[in-house]
Motif scaffolding. Structure first.
Motif, short mmCIF file in Angstrom:
data_model
loop_
_atom_site.label_atom_id
_atom_site.label_comp_id
_atom_site.label_asym_id
_atom_site.label_seq_id
_atom_site.Cartn_x
_atom_site.Cartn_y
_atom_site.Cartn_z
N PHE A 291 0.83 -1.20 0.00
CA PHE A 291 0.00 0.00 0.00
C PHE A 291 0.87 1.25 0.00
O PHE A 291 0.65 2.17 -0.80
CB PHE A 291 -0.92 0.01 1.23
CG PHE A 291 -1.72 1.27 1.37
CD1 PHE A 291 -2.95 1.40 0.74
CD2 PHE A 291 -1.25 2.34 2.13
CE1 PHE A 291 -3.69 2.58 0.86
CE2 PHE A 291 -1.97 3.52 2.26
CZ PHE A 291 -3.20 3.63 1.62
N MET A 292 1.86 1.30 0.88
CA MET A 292 2.68 2.51 1.04
C MET A 292 3.50 2.82 -0.20
O MET A 292 3.58 3.98 -0.62
CB MET A 292 3.59 2.39 2.26
CG MET A 292 2.90 2.65 3.59
SD MET A 292 2.06 4.26 3.67
CE MET A 292 3.46 5.38 3.50
N TRP A 293 4.13 1.80 -0.81
CA TRP A 293 4.95 2.16 -1.97
C TRP A 293 4.09 2.46 -3.19
O TRP A 293 4.49 3.22 -4.06
CB TRP A 293 6.08 1.18 -2.24
CG TRP A 293 5.81 -0.09 -2.97
CD1 TRP A 293 5.24 -0.26 -4.18
CD2 TRP A 293 6.21 -1.41 -2.54
NE1 TRP A 293 5.23 -1.59 -4.53
CE2 TRP A 293 5.83 -2.31 -3.55
CE3 TRP A 293 6.86 -1.90 -1.42
CZ2 TRP A 293 6.07 -3.69 -3.46
CZ3 TRP A 293 7.10 -3.25 -1.34
CH2 TRP A 293 6.69 -4.14 -2.34
N GLY A 294 2.87 1.91 -3.24
CA GLY A 294 1.94 2.32 -4.29
C GLY A 294 1.53 3.77 -4.11
O GLY A 294 1.48 4.54 -5.08
N ALA B 274 6.87 10.31 8.61
CA ALA B 274 6.44 9.85 9.94
C ALA B 274 5.74 8.49 9.84
O ALA B 274 5.97 7.59 10.67
CB ALA B 274 5.50 10.87 10.56
N MET B 275 4.93 8.32 8.80
CA MET B 275 4.23 7.04 8.61
C MET B 275 5.21 5.92 8.29
O MET B 275 5.08 4.80 8.80
CB MET B 275 3.20 7.19 7.47
CG MET B 275 2.06 8.13 7.80
SD MET B 275 1.02 8.51 6.35
CE MET B 275 0.30 6.90 6.04
N LEU B 276 6.20 6.21 7.46
CA LEU B 276 7.21 5.20 7.11
C LEU B 276 8.04 4.79 8.32
O LEU B 276 8.34 3.60 8.50
CB LEU B 276 8.11 5.73 5.99
CG LEU B 276 7.44 5.87 4.61
CD1 LEU B 276 8.34 6.67 3.68
CD2 LEU B 276 7.14 4.50 4.01
N VAL C 274 12.87 -3.22 7.12
CA VAL C 274 13.00 -2.12 8.08
C VAL C 274 13.96 -1.05 7.55
O VAL C 274 13.66 0.15 7.58
CB VAL C 274 13.49 -2.64 9.45
CG1 VAL C 274 13.82 -1.48 10.39
CG2 VAL C 274 12.45 -3.54 10.08
N LEU C 275 15.11 -1.49 7.02
CA LEU C 275 16.08 -0.54 6.48
C LEU C 275 15.51 0.22 5.29
O LEU C 275 15.71 1.43 5.15
CB LEU C 275 17.37 -1.27 6.08
CG LEU C 275 18.50 -0.39 5.52
CD1 LEU C 275 18.92 0.66 6.55
CD2 LEU C 275 19.70 -1.25 5.13
N GLY C 276 14.77 -0.48 4.43
CA GLY C 276 14.15 0.16 3.28
C GLY C 276 13.18 1.25 3.69
O GLY C 276 13.13 2.33 3.09
N LEU C 277 12.41 0.98 4.74
CA LEU C 277 11.46 1.97 5.24
C LEU C 277 12.17 3.21 5.79
O LEU C 277 11.73 4.34 5.56
CB LEU C 277 10.58 1.35 6.33
CG LEU C 277 9.52 0.34 5.84
CD1 LEU C 277 8.96 -0.46 7.00
CD2 LEU C 277 8.40 1.06 5.10
N VAL C 278 13.27 3.00 6.50
CA VAL C 278 14.04 4.12 7.06
C VAL C 278 14.64 4.97 5.95
O VAL C 278 14.60 6.21 6.00
CB VAL C 278 15.14 3.61 8.02
CG1 VAL C 278 16.06 4.75 8.44
CG2 VAL C 278 14.51 2.96 9.24
N ILE C 279 15.20 4.33 4.93
CA ILE C 279 15.79 5.07 3.80
C ILE C 279 14.71 5.87 3.06
O ILE C 279 14.91 7.03 2.70
CB ILE C 279 16.51 4.11 2.83
CG1 ILE C 279 17.74 3.50 3.52
CG2 ILE C 279 16.94 4.84 1.56
CD1 ILE C 279 18.41 2.40 2.72
N ALA C 280 13.55 5.24 2.84
CA ALA C 280 12.45 5.93 2.16
C ALA C 280 11.99 7.15 2.97
O ALA C 280 11.71 8.22 2.41
CB ALA C 280 11.29 4.97 1.95
N ALA C 281 11.93 7.00 4.30
CA ALA C 281 11.55 8.12 5.16
C ALA C 281 12.55 9.27 5.06
O ALA C 281 12.18 10.45 5.03
CB ALA C 281 11.43 7.65 6.61
N THR C 282 13.83 8.92 4.97
CA THR C 282 14.89 9.93 4.81
C THR C 282 14.68 10.72 3.52
O THR C 282 14.82 11.95 3.49
CB THR C 282 16.28 9.27 4.81
OG1 THR C 282 16.45 8.52 6.02
CG2 THR C 282 17.38 10.31 4.69
N GLY C 283 14.34 10.01 2.44
CA GLY C 283 14.07 10.67 1.17
C GLY C 283 12.91 11.64 1.27
O GLY C 283 12.95 12.75 0.73
#
Length: 423
Positions: A34-37, A201-203, A93-102
């Motif tokens: 859902f989130m990456w869509g 924040a959601m990521l 988990v790491l992918g979510l953190v990197i995406a949040a950084t972006g």
């Protein structure tokens, strides 16, 4: 995901997990799809927004997709090696953190009023999404019976489409509406700040949840029990013709879907089509991706009985007819035709993916990596279409996706048949 590990070992490890763990794991993973869509679809809002803010040509505006999907090509292989070391769950988990950084990088990009910084933020965000894709797609395929992998991946992809259906309303209201009321280009650029901070924040919240969850551990080491019985893994995934053609299929499918989605706001704003304001046209993107969502839920059930290749051939053929209608007509007919292409797109990605890795055996993981690399089609084909729009206009430029769907129809008809070129 390891580029060299074998899928059989993954399944053997997974079988030791309680059956209900598969259901729980799949339910948890739907939030990622859902989130990456949702995030990917926001690019379709960003393109017309940034085009206006920075006075860009269509080709320059398509650099949004070029940087976003280019990350798939650059990051997929390193991501595969990283997931091999960390395992699927830590990789997520790491992918979510990197995406949040972006997402957080959008704040300084808007403050600096810099298009290059926006593009850098998109690349970082997409790098995190790539790590999620490399982890989650094969993970879903392995969580259960191989015979129903296509149906299972189609179902989780339906939640990806749910994200793309909701995102246009979010983007139209929080970005385009705010931008329309801005008194300066600087203020217009800053309309993206809070939406992307909210996404960050959601990521990060999701990252915390996935760090806490107890999911089936399908990671293996190179000296696993099954692998000890194999003296050597001969050849590679590249020797399988249906895998190579499947990679081309993923390339052109993602390119076509992204190209059409990227132009929808501008297409519907054309006086000869609907003449809508950008903020209103953006909401119609929900129908395009909503069709994909509905189609995936239907496809998850129908494809239990209908072969994936036949479904691909049918959907691609209908997409070709619809795009031709959108190119050579005007008004409501052209508008409805282009939006209905989303329904045809519904089952394409998961079906091509599952058909392409079918029969690869010990090369399944390498094949998955190759397919993830092919998502770079979302960077290259929209850029080509951007140049076409600048040269010949929006409607004639839509003939480019037709070429993509012709190849997908061929892949469904015969290209997906399992063949190895190994002697």
């Amino acid at each position: 995901m390891s580029m060299q590990s074998n899928s059989g070992t993954f399944e053997q490890v997974g079988e030791m997990q309680p059956a209900n763990n598969y259901t729980f794991a799949l339910t948890s993973l739907t939030s990622l799809f859902f989130m990456w869509g949702f995030i990917t679809c926001l690019n379709d809002i960003l393109i017309p927004h940034l085009k206006g803010v920075f006075n860009l040509s269509y080709a320059q505006a398509m650099l949004v997709q070029f940087c976003f999907f280019g990350a798939y090509f650059i990051v997929s292989l390193p991501a595969g090696a990283l997931v091999k070391k960390l395992g699927y769950q830590k990789g997520i988990v790491l992918g979510l953190v990197i995406a949040a950084t972006g997402c957080l990088c959008f704040y300084p990009a808007a403050s600096m009023h810099s298009y290059p910084v926006f593009l850098m933020a998109l690349f970082i965000l997409a790098s995190g999404i790539t790590l999620l894709q490399v982890s989650a797609n094969p993970y879903v395929s392995l969580l259960g019976d191989a015979k129903t992998a296509s149906s299972r991946l189609t179902m989780t992809q339906a939640f990806n489409a749910l994200g793309t259906t909701v995102a246009p309303f979010f983007g139209a209201y929080l970005i385009l509406n705010e931008a329309a009321g801005a008194i300066s280009e600087q203020a217009s650029a800053e309309s993206v700040q809070m939406p992307y901070v909210l996404l960050a924040a959601m990521l990060l919240g999701l990252a915390a949840v996935f760090a806490w969850l107890k999911l089936p551990n399908l990671s293996v080491s190179d000296d696993s029990a099954e692998e000890k019985n194999v003296t050597e893994i001969e050849g590679s995934a590249w020797q399988y013709r249906h895998l190579v053609l499947g990679a081309v299929g993923i390339f052109v499918y993602v390119g076509a879907e992204v190209s059409i989605g990227s132009l929808l706001v501008s297409f519907l704003a054309e006086p000869t089509i609907a003449g809508l304001e950008e903020s209103k046209a953006a909401k119609y993107i929900a129908y395009y991706f909503g069709g994909a969502m509905v189609g995936r839920f239907i496809g998850a059930a129908v494809m239990q009985k209908i072969a994936g290749g036949k479904a691909l051939l049918f959907n691609a053929s209908v997409a070709i007819v619809l795009i031709l209608t959108a190119v050579f007509t005007s008004g409501t007919v052209a508008m409805v035709a282009i939006l209905l292409v989303g329904l045809c797109n519904s089952i394409m990605f998961p079906t091509i993916f599952s058909l392409a890795i079918n029969g690869l055996g010990k090369h399944t993981s390498q094949g998955s990596g190759i397919l993830c690399l092919a998502i770079v089609g979302g960077a290259i084909i929209p850029l080509m279409q951007g140049f076409l729009v600048d040269s010949v206009g929006i409607q004639p430029a839509l003939l480019l996706p037709i070429v993509c769907y012709v190849f997908i129809a061929y892949y469904g008809l015969s290209g997906s048949k399992v063949k190895s070129t190994a002697k």
